[in-house]
Design an enzyme around this catalytic site. Structure first.
Site, PDB file in Angstrom:
ATOM      1  N   GLU A  18       0.656  -1.108  -0.176  1.00 55.03           N
ATOM      2  CA  GLU A  18      -0.212   0.357  -0.334  1.00 55.03           C
ATOM      3  C   GLU A  18       0.415   1.457   0.188  1.00 55.03           C
ATOM      4  O   GLU A  18       0.477   2.420  -0.630  1.00 55.03           O
ATOM      5  CB  GLU A  18      -1.144   0.166   1.374  1.00 55.03           C
ATOM      6  CG  GLU A  18      -1.886  -0.909   1.220  1.00 55.03           C
ATOM      7  CD  GLU A  18      -1.486  -2.627   1.106  1.00 55.03           C
ATOM      8  OE1 GLU A  18      -2.640  -3.287   0.815  1.00 55.03           O
ATOM      9  OE2 GLU A  18      -0.849  -2.493   2.081  1.00 55.03           O
ATOM     10  N   HIS A  24     -11.035  -6.084   8.536  1.00 55.64           N
ATOM     11  CA  HIS A  24     -11.727  -5.628   6.897  1.00 55.64           C
ATOM     12  C   HIS A  24     -13.509  -5.298   7.630  1.00 55.64           C
ATOM     13  O   HIS A  24     -14.788  -5.123   6.449  1.00 55.64           O
ATOM     14  CB  HIS A  24     -11.793  -7.051   6.568  1.00 55.64           C
ATOM     15  CG  HIS A  24     -11.394  -8.285   5.304  1.00 55.64           C
ATOM     16  ND1 HIS A  24     -10.867  -8.755   6.512  1.00 55.64           N
ATOM     17  CD2 HIS A  24     -10.837  -8.289   4.351  1.00 55.64           C
ATOM     18  CE1 HIS A  24      -9.636  -9.431   6.335  1.00 55.64           C
ATOM     19  NE2 HIS A  24      -9.751  -9.033   4.534  1.00 55.64           N
TER      20      HIS A  24
END
Length: 325
Positions: free
Chosen positions: A60, A130
């Site tokens: 990322e 998540h």
């Protein structure tokens, strides 16, 4: 006008942006031929080629560093972070580089064409890696814009506006709503204003304020309150940064009450900033303390997700407490 779900509206916005401007490129983990884990970028690589829609390594920080470089040279990258929970490895790039590019150069150069897309929030039994809502972390950083749509129509118009904005934008997508329902979405190109709240429903007794997936929750609570004769005004903030102080304060001056709801934990959630500002601007109009109905101050739980989520019943009970204060 077409019927689209939230994912289709996002895909449609990306398609339009890429068709009209060859400087727009999209990339991230599995976004190429695979279309991403949620299929938001499906068929874009087939249409625009691997040079404009492509996969990246699972890094990322690298995704956003690369995006900063592209944007600084005039491209308009749309970088996808696969889950909002995974944005934290890129935190340094976003808050120390993306947000400060324009400032540190005295406006000689910038990364204003950068849009970061990422799904956020719970309600999908995704557990603690998540399901998080990290918008407040970035709202503390001048130089960014933060946008959160509530439905397909809003998603398309706000995403197109974000891609074309002259400042870097983090675009949080409520993943619980990706395929939850469909709505009418214009097929043509259109934009919705960043920084302008949307008064979804007018009322006189209390202002309910939220964004993203939580809009459905407060709207349901408002319908419950109708049966008690409580007239709720419902506002979708839409943009966390900048946020529409004028519309919110004007509403509170009319209703005398404010309830803010978000999925993120209560402590230091963006609701706290809103509450502080409203009490400064509309203190003499308040008939009761500002209420916050938010996630709990614990890691996002899997087994107890239902207890954690700020649902319509919790919001409804808070409405009654505010009215009867």
């Amino acid at each position: 006008m077409s019927q689209m779900n939230l994912l289709q509206a996002i895909n449609n916005a990306l398609d339009i942006a890429m068709e009209k401007d060859d400087k727009v490129v999209c990339f991230g983990e599995d976004v190429g031929f695979f279309g991403g884990v949620f299929r938001a970028t499906s068929h874009l690589q087939e249409k625009y080629g691997r040079a404009r829609c492509f996969n990246t390594p699972l890094v990322e920080q690298g995704i956003i560093g690369f995006a900063n470089g592209l944007a600084s040279q005039g491209h308009k990258p749309v970088a996808e972070i696969q889950f909002g929970d995974y944005i934290f490895p890129a935190f340094d790039q976003i808050v120390n580089e993306t947000a400060k590019f324009r400032y540190r150069s005295g406006n000689e150069f910038d990364v204003g064409g950068l849009t970061i897309r990422t799904p956020y929030g719970g309600g999908i039994k995704g557990g603690h890696y998540h399901s998080q809502s990290p918008e407040a972390y970035f709202a503390h950083t001048p130089g960014l814009k933060i946008v959160v749509p509530r439905n397909p129509h809003q998603a398309k118009g706000l995403l197109l506006a974000s891609i074309r904005d002259e400042n870097p934008v983090i675009f949080f997508e409520p993943k619980r709503l990706y395929r939850a329902s469909v709505g009418d979405v214009p097929e043509e190109d259109y934009e919705l204003p960043i920084g302008k709240a949307d008064v979804v429903r007018e009322g006189s007794d209390i202002t309910l304020l939220a964004w993203g997936a939580q809009m459905e929750i407060i709207s349901d609570a408002a319908e419950k309150a109708d049966k008690d004769g409580i007239d709720c005004e419902v506002i979708d903030l839409r943009s966390i940064l900048p946020w529409d102080i004028e519309t919110v304060v004007s509403s509170v001056q009319k209703t005398g009450r404010l309830l803010i709801s978000h999925e993120a934990p209560l402590t230091n959630g963006f609701g706290a900033e809103i509450a502080a500002t409203v009490q400064e601007e509309a203190f003499l109009s308040l008939e009761s303390p500002i209420m916050r109905v938010c996630g709990l101050d614990v890691p996002y739980p899997l087994a107890h997700e239902t207890e954690y989520m700020p649902d319509a019943t919790k919001v409804y009970e808070a409405i009654k407490r505010s009215i009867h204060y």
